[in-house]
Design an enzyme around this catalytic site. Structure first.
Site, mmCIF file in Angstrom:
data_model
loop_
_atom_site.group_PDB
_atom_site.id
_atom_site.type_symbol
_atom_site.label_atom_id
_atom_site.label_comp_id
_atom_site.label_asym_id
_atom_site.label_seq_id
_atom_site.Cartn_x
_atom_site.Cartn_y
_atom_site.Cartn_z
ATOM 1 N N GLU A 117 89.255 2.426 0.736
ATOM 2 C CA GLU A 117 90.027 3.497 1.397
ATOM 3 C C GLU A 117 89.125 4.690 1.681
ATOM 4 O OE1 GLU A 117 93.628 4.431 -0.778
ATOM 5 O OE2 GLU A 117 93.997 2.329 -1.255
ATOM 6 N N ASN A 133 92.700 -2.386 -7.539
ATOM 7 C CA ASN A 133 92.298 -1.281 -6.649
ATOM 8 C C ASN A 133 92.655 0.065 -7.286
ATOM 9 O OD1 ASN A 133 91.402 -0.501 -3.918
ATOM 10 N ND2 ASN A 133 93.506 0.203 -3.602
ATOM 11 N N ASP A 140 87.255 7.828 2.682
ATOM 12 C CA ASP A 140 87.250 9.018 3.532
ATOM 13 C C ASP A 140 86.461 10.089 2.796
ATOM 14 O OD1 ASP A 140 89.268 9.759 1.670
ATOM 15 O OD2 ASP A 140 90.872 9.402 3.107
ATOM 16 N N GLU A 199 96.215 1.283 -8.799
ATOM 17 C CA GLU A 199 96.296 2.581 -9.498
ATOM 18 C C GLU A 199 97.039 2.521 -10.831
ATOM 19 O OE1 GLU A 199 97.942 5.276 -6.615
ATOM 20 O OE2 GLU A 199 96.306 4.962 -5.211
ATOM 21 N N HIS A 256 88.088 8.098 -2.109
ATOM 22 C CA HIS A 256 88.540 9.282 -1.365
ATOM 23 C C HIS A 256 87.702 10.454 -1.884
ATOM 24 C CE1 HIS A 256 91.990 7.249 0.381
ATOM 25 N NE2 HIS A 256 92.351 6.813 -0.805
HETATM 26 O O1 G3I Z 1 107.210 7.924 8.559
HETATM 27 C C1 G3I Z 1 107.951 8.884 7.777
HETATM 28 C C2 G3I Z 1 108.638 9.894 8.697
HETATM 29 O O2 G3I Z 1 109.581 9.245 9.491
HETATM 30 C C3 G3I Z 1 109.284 10.951 7.824
HETATM 31 O O3 G3I Z 1 109.820 11.945 8.648
HETATM 32 C C4 G3I Z 1 108.271 11.573 6.900
HETATM 33 C C5 G3I Z 1 108.919 12.597 5.972
HETATM 34 O O4 G3I Z 1 108.351 12.622 4.716
HETATM 35 O O5 G3I Z 1 107.679 10.573 6.108
HETATM 36 C C6 G3I Z 1 106.986 9.595 6.861
HETATM 37 O O6 G3I Z 1 106.437 8.634 5.986
HETATM 38 C C7 G3I Z 1 105.304 9.042 5.260
HETATM 39 C C8 G3I Z 1 104.218 7.989 5.460
HETATM 40 O O7 G3I Z 1 103.079 8.317 4.687
HETATM 41 C C9 G3I Z 1 103.783 7.862 6.909
HETATM 42 O O8 G3I Z 1 103.174 9.034 7.339
HETATM 43 C C10 G3I Z 1 105.644 9.130 3.804
HETATM 44 O O9 G3I Z 1 106.568 10.207 3.584
HETATM 45 C C11 G3I Z 1 104.391 9.383 2.980
HETATM 46 O O10 G3I Z 1 104.725 9.265 1.597
HETATM 47 C C12 G3I Z 1 103.358 8.327 3.288
HETATM 48 O O11 G3I Z 1 102.179 8.666 2.614
HETATM 49 C C13 G3I Z 1 101.280 7.599 2.391
HETATM 50 C C14 G3I Z 1 100.902 7.571 0.933
HETATM 51 O O12 G3I Z 1 99.936 6.552 0.710
HETATM 52 C C15 G3I Z 1 102.102 7.303 0.060
HETATM 53 O O13 G3I Z 1 101.729 7.105 -1.241
HETATM 54 C C16 G3I Z 1 100.050 7.807 3.251
HETATM 55 O O14 G3I Z 1 100.398 7.655 4.624
HETATM 56 C C17 G3I Z 1 98.985 6.783 2.874
HETATM 57 O O15 G3I Z 1 97.776 7.113 3.521
HETATM 58 C C18 G3I Z 1 98.747 6.805 1.388
HETATM 59 O O16 G3I Z 1 97.820 5.799 1.081
HETATM 60 C C19 G3I Z 1 97.421 5.773 -0.287
HETATM 61 C C20 G3I Z 1 97.151 4.326 -0.625
HETATM 62 O O17 G3I Z 1 98.273 3.537 -0.366
HETATM 63 C C21 G3I Z 1 96.742 4.195 -2.080
HETATM 64 N N1 G3I Z 1 95.611 5.039 -2.385
HETATM 65 C C22 G3I Z 1 95.785 6.441 -2.011
HETATM 66 C C23 G3I Z 1 96.140 6.571 -0.549
HETATM 67 C C24 G3I Z 1 96.224 8.006 -0.132
HETATM 68 O O18 G3I Z 1 97.257 8.669 -0.786
#
Ligand code: G3I
Length: 466
Positions: free
Chosen positions: A264, A198, A266, A157, A235
């Protein structure tokens, strides 16, 4: 490909509604899982995995059964692997490698250099110190996983959404050559891994961001900067819809001399509309020789980062959706019964129906109009447990329901069933269709599965048609 599953025997007998057993010889059946169907087309089919969900048996069962590539959804990002500078924590991510090895899946590494999900210490860095920290991270992580990762998202990105230029970030401010520096560092660390750039919103050929990334890859190829692949996150939703020129985009990048991967995927939506788009994405990948495979960004809708958009292939209970059937069909899998003259191409708009010009050849022993079905069982067994995938095939008349009977050996028990309702857990167990898969067109197929403890069931089953 995935060894455990494919070496297992497939046998079946069927019971006609009228009460007659029909023995089927083992035969080359079309693939019944996403990974197996993709592999038959020389592709992988992967999913993002959230490591803390592996203890969820429904999630884990689907993962083990369906996918032959995995990507850590968050656990291989910079903040996860290097929480303190030069102190690496590989424990959680290593579990993904272990699971991938157990199920015969490839691993995509995600991601080494990114403006987001940087640990605090990196966020506050700049200049040469940051550039060196980025290179050290790439070197240490790729060395740890050397030989275990098929493709790495080296840079993620890095382009701006609007104008086709670079996104501003602390990494970008270290100098415009930070991306090529990252790729050169990556090649030195693990020469065997495919190195990918990516990004998202790069699916529509006419968008400025797509052109910006294309020009960078073209420049890299011209100057010998090591790059092997481009990842298209894909996405899709109403704001960033699946574009009609998606195949053109994939092909144009491939023509630069790189592989392309859908990394990725969806697609927000539901029903036929969503299913059709999923099928189209698969067909686009299949049309581009250098499209290596597709990764969906999660397993069940409830696992998605966009859960409210129900963008994935399985519903919250783990049942395959219409979108799942569309993907399997587009790969030539056995959701629909392929017509003999066109074995790989069921109609996408009507995946359960035989071709109108070839409605199926009635077997001499099954007069057209008499409902019948057969059940074919593929078993993946290990010491102490098994997963059985059952394909229910209608005879020459359409079904409105079916029940499959299987006998479990002493000590074995069903622990989990998907796409059917089980009656009983041990001994003689019957499995009846759920709402969406009771109606099966003449000569068409549907499938369900169950997981159990103990020894695997006999592959001799009965199928009662309604
Ligand atoms: O696990 C913690 C939890 O303990 C806590 O209470 C909670 C509070 O915010 O956060 C949880 O972690 C989160 C994590 O996902 C697991 O669910 C993070 O805050 C959250 O920022 C994180 O988001 C991820 C995101 O990337 C971050 O940029 C998404 O799961 C993930 O699907 C997403 O993936 C990205 C790719 O890496 C890049 N392309 C886009 C894609 C979608 O955004």
């Amino acid at each position: 490909m995935r060894s455990p599953r494919t070496i297992l025997g497939v046998l079946a007998t069927g019971l006609l509604a009228a009460g007659t057993f029909v023995a089927l010889s083992p035969s080359a059946e079309a693939a019944t899982t996403l990974g197996a169907a993709a592999a038959e087309k020389g592709r992988y089919f992967g999913t993002a995995v959230s490591l803390n969900r592996l203890s969820d048996s429904t999630y884990s069962t689907i993962l083990n059964r369906e996918f032959n590539s995995v990507t850590a959804e968050n656990e291989m990002k910079i903040d996860a692997l290097e929480p303190q500078q030069n102190q690496f924590n590989f424990t959680t991510a290593d579990r993904l490698i272990t699971r991938a090895n157990e199920i015969g899946a490839k691993v995509r590494g995600h991601t080494l250099a990114w403006h987001s999900q940087q640990p605090g210490w990196m966020q506050s860095m700049s200049g040469t110190a940051l550039r060196n920290a980025m290179k050290n991270h790439i070197t240490q992580v790729m060395t740890h996983y050397k030989g275990k990762i098929d493709s790495w998202d080296v840079v993620n990105e890095a382009f701006d959404d609007g104008n086709g230029g670079r996104r501003d970030s602390n990494l970008q401010r270290t100098g415009n050559d930070w991306i090529e520096d990252a790729f050169k560092t990556a090649r030195a660390a693990d020469p065997a891994a495919k190195l990918c750039y990516n990004d998202y919103n790069t699916d529509n050929w006419s968008w400025a961001k797509t052109q910006g990334v294309y020009n960078m890859v073209k420049d890299f190829k011209a100057r010998g900067v090591p790059i092997d692949c481009v990842g298209f996150q894909s996405h899709f939703n109403s704001g960033s819809p699946y574009p009609g020129n998606y195949r053109t985009t994939l092909q144009n990048f491939a023509d630069l001399g790189v592989d392309v991967q859908i990394t990725e995927l969806d697609i927000e939506g539901s029903g036929t509309t969503q299913a059709t788009t999923y099928g189209n994405v698969v067909k686009d990948c299949l049309a581009v020789t250098r499209c290596n495979g597709i990764t969906v960004w999660g397993i069940r809708d409830t696992d998605s980062w966009r859960a409210s958009g129900t963008p994935l292939l399985f519903d919250g209970s783990g049942n395959p959706k219409a979108a799942y059937n569309a993907v399997l069909s587009a790969f030539g899998g056995s959701t629909s019964s392929p017509s003999p003259s066109n074995p790989g191409s069921p109609s996408p708009s009507n995946p359960g129906s035989p071709s109108p010009s070839n409605p199926g050849s009635p077997s001499p022993s099954q007069p057209s109009g008499t409902k019948s079905c057969t059940a074919t069982v593929a078993v993946n067994a290990w010491n102490g447990g098994f997963v059985a995938t059952v394909t229910v095939k209608a005879g020459t008349a359409a079904l409105t329901g079916w029940t499959v009977g299987a006998t479990l050996p002493t000590g074995a028990a069903v622990s989990n069933t998907w796409s059917a309702t089980a009656s009983g857990t041990s001994g003689a167990v019957s499995f009846t269709n759920v709402g969406y898969n009771g109606t099966v067109a003449a000569n068409a197929s549907t499938s369900f599965g169950f997981q159990g403890t103990g020894n695997a069931p006999s592959t001799t089953t009965t199928c009662t048609a309604r």
